[in-house]
Design a protein around this motif. Structure first.
Motif: not given
Lengths: 252, 219, 58, 227
Positions: A229, A232, A236, A241-242, A244-245, A248-249
């Motif tokens: 975390v 990440l 960011s 990292a983007r 992954i974000a 996840e969404e």
């Protein structure tokens, strides 16, 4: 290049570490859970009661591994802090800082269970015994590292400052232990030993060793999940990292 | 940027691929430039373009994230901070409780003394004669700035790094800064000065080094 | 069975220690998960804002 | 060109810091005043019986002085940071640890020395047994510079933070524990008529070690904090 060196370079790359840690995590948590279950079953059920302390001695299966972990993690943190300061490796900064709260947690467990053990054995919740007192100072050292880390705005500068403090702490720790021991003999504190000579029965010993190993796995799991975390957060701005974000969404 | 006039002397200051990151966000760079004796270079850029940070990196206060700084052809390291660089930052580094003379004596003790000049002379050349023993607390902001400028005259640094030297100064004070810079350049010194463009070095046409705020990375 | 839970009269201390152990480790394990959600939420928010800015400027 | 020597730089720094302190001489007595007030609270809290107060006198004086020193630590780099002098100090071509050692020495001279001089008075307020006074003074003479040196490293780590008071205490106090133990141990031994050399020698050894290492650590910490 040497394959081992190559692997270390790869490990230093944040996205690689993130994925590797993610794959390892379930295994580490699983091993920790199995180990803790087995160790506690052995300690609470199979091991015979101590002839002096009867069943109260069973607290050692939590207290002693936690005490070991509190020192082990501090050492781990200091080594990573040293690497972070000398070679400025980002991953070491993150690992050192991720280790601090886990170490504080184990130190707290050690103090709390020591207190719960002390009540029936010594008749008080707290005694200024050398080991417990050093452990208390250790908790303050951990809290200092965590506090310093969170007080500085720039994450990397904060990690370096806190790592430096951890290194001062590791110099201080043996001095504290030695001085508290000396002070203890001066004041003739309580002399009840937590470790009786009776701890030789193998049925008592093996659950302790299993717990020692299982808590290492728990530490590794918690460490990696924290480091992931933090990485990440620190990265960011980067592409991985983007992704992954966004991934996840869509899955959430 | 324009290549400098061909000079035989080695660059006083050279930056190679110099960059600085904070929290992995670029503050400036990568930059390549050289500064030769006798040159005054103006660093222009908006707020947040990293001017102050650049000066801090060049002075050795901050370690660059990438690239290197060469001073007279040798790498600048913390261990070998030389007498050749003087930094005048937003904070002037002078004590309000002490007199100009006390402040300058301390600066000399710390940074050394240029031959042929005394603190009294330096104060006179910045127009502060008569104020030698007045605590700085009683001086105006512009006068304090002049004390800090007097420090630059005293220490034997060939490279001046001046962060917004014109701030807090009246027209006369700005002219003074320009005069000091001219004399310094003629003596073979060099200076890097930042300015957000309101008023700048006017004698000759100084080279300019444009810093841009790093583009929003989300693009 | 109840004898096992009594722990020779020390039940409160033994089970108390166990509770401390699991509660503290539970919090320790949950903390990064909570933080992960926050970090990802902030990151997504930042991406959305950047996207909006891009559309406006385009 | 005259570049000046490291010794010259140290002298300039000491002269300047002393001049500054002279300008703010009103503040110099504050730590001692604080210590007196802390000491004054003990008889109120524990009752005025000379016997009881005499038994805790040495330890109480030690703790009061330790806290007073902690209170004054924060000011070590504060004003230098605020007016940019600290940057100039770090950029100086002379060895930073040496300059910091001078700064710490001046700080000790002006904050701890008044406390040290006030200690016999504080002891008297608490009916300190006369045979302990010598040991207490020796322990204080050895431990207060040690506290200043250790404290300076932690201050260097928190320099630049706006509200660092509580954090500084958290960082410093665990490091102070061994010093306090040995200083109090010496006083305790004196009170019981036992030899006091061993703990005092430990303190002396620690002081020598800290004199060498603390300025180095302080310089490294300062470089981290200023980056």
């Amino acid at each position: 290049m040497n394959p081992l060196v190559l692997w270390f370079h790869k490990l230093g790359s944040p996205p690689y570490f993130y994925r590797l840690a993610g794959r390892l995590l379930p295994w580490l948590w699983g091993l920790a859970a199995i180990g803790i279950a087995a160790g506690l079953y052995g300690g609470l059920v199979l091991a015979p009661p101590d002839y002096q302390q009867s069943d109260a001695f069973r607290i050692i299966y939590i207290h002693v591994p936690s005490a070991w972990m509190s020192l082990f993690i501090y050492f781990f943190m200091a080594v990573n802090g040293f690497i972070a300061l000398v070679w400025r490796i980002k991953l070491s900064e993150i690992l050192a800082m991720a280790a601090a709260p886990v170490g504080a947690a184990f130190t707290f467990i050690c103090l709390a269970t020591g207190s719960l053990w002390g009540k029936p054995m010594w008749g008080t919740w707290w005694t200024w015994d050398a080991r417990l007192t050093s452990e208390l100072v250790l908790l303050f050292l951990y809290l200092g590292v965590i506090g310093l880390y969170h007080a500085i705005e720039d994450r990397r500068q904060a990690a370096r400052a806190a790592a430096f403090l951890a290194l001062i702490g590791i110099v201080n720790l043996p001095i504290v232990h030695f001085s508290v021991k000396w002070w203890n003999t001066l004041h003739q504190g309580s002399t009840v030993k937590l470790f009786g000579p009776s701890l030789i029965d193998s049925r008592m010993l093996w659950p302790l060793l299993i717990m020692a190993v299982a808590t290492k796995f728990a530490f590794a799991a918690s460490l990696l999940s924290r480091a992931r975390v933090d990485l990440l957060e620190l990265e960011s701005g980067k592409d991985w990292a983007r992704q992954i974000a966004l991934a996840e969404e869509t899955s959430a | 940027m324009n290549s400098p006039a061909p000079l035989e002397a080695p660059a006083l200051l050279q930056a190679r691929g110099l960059a600085y990151l904070r929290n992995d966000e670029p503050i400036f760079g990568p930059l390549d430039f050289a500064l030769y004796p006798g040159e005054v270079v103006l660093i222009e850029g908006d707020n947040g373009s990293g001017k102050t940070t650049l000066l801090k990196v060049l002075s050795g206060l901050l370690a660059p994230s990438a690239g290197s700084v060469l001073l007279n052809g040798e790498p600048l390291t913390l261990a070998r901070l030389s007498h050749q660089v003087a930094l005048l930052g937003h904070l002037l580094g002078i004590k309000a409780e002490l007199s100009p003379l006390q402040n300058l004596r301390f600066a000399i003790g710390l940074g050394g003394l240029r031959p042929g000049i005394t603190p009294h002379h330096a104060l006179k050349s910045v127009g502060l004669d008569g104020y030698e023993d007045v605590p700085l607390r009683q001086l105006s902001a512009g006068q304090k700035k002049r004390v800090a400028l007097a420090r630059l005259l005293l220490v034997p640094a060939a490279l001046w790094l001046l962060d917004e030297p014109y701030a807090n100064l009246d027209r006369e004070g700005m002219a003074l800064v320009n005069r000091l810079l001219e004399v310094h350049a003629l003596r073979g010194g060099a200076a890097l000065i930042t300015s957000h463009g309101a008023y700048a070095y006017t004698s000759g046409t100084p080279r300019r080094l444009q810093l841009h705020a790093p583009a929003e990375k989300a693009a | 069975m109840s004898e096992f839970f009594a722990m020779g009269g020390y039940g409160a201390y033994v089970w108390g220690s166990l509770a401390v152990f699991f509660v503290v480790l539970g919090i320790d394990a949950a903390a990064p998960l909570v933080k992960r959600r926050r970090v990802l939420r902030e990151l997504r928010g930042r991406l959305k804002r950047a996207q909006k800015r891009n559309e406006e400027s385009a | 060109m005259s570049h000046g020597t490291a010794l010259g730089a140290c002298r300039a720094l000491i002269v300047r810091d002393l001049a500054l302190l002279w300008r703010r001489r009103g503040d110099a007595l504050n730590p001692a005043l604080f210590a007196v007030m802390v000491i004054m609270l003990f008889p109120f809290a524990l009752g005025p019986e000379p016997q009881m107060l005499g038994r805790i006198a040495a330890g109480t004086v030690l703790v009061a002085l330790l806290l007073a020193g902690l209170l004054s630590l924060d000011a070590l780099f504060r004003s230098d940071l605020e007016d940019g002098s600290l940057e100039q100090l770090v950029l100086s071509p002379h060895p930073l640890p040496l300059l910091l050692a001078c700064k710490i020495a001046v700080h000790w001279l002006t904050t701890a020395l008044p406390l040290l001089l006030a200690a016999p008075l504080l002891g008297e307020l608490l009916f300190l047994p006369p045979q302990v006074l010598g040991t207490l003074m020796a322990a204080l003479a050895l431990s207060t510079p040690l506290l200043s040196l250790i404290g300076a490293v932690c201050v260097a780590l928190t320099v630049g933070m706006r509200r660092s008071g509580m954090l500084l205490a958290l960082l410093v106090l665990p490091l102070y524990v061994p010093v306090l133990i040995f200083a109090a141990g010496a006083c305790d031994a004196a009170q019981q008529g036992l030899p006091v050399a061993a703990p005092l020698l430990w303190l002396g050894a620690a002081l020598v070690l800290a004199l060498v290492l603390a300025p180095l650590a302080c310089a490294a910490a300062l470089r981290i904090s200023l980056s």
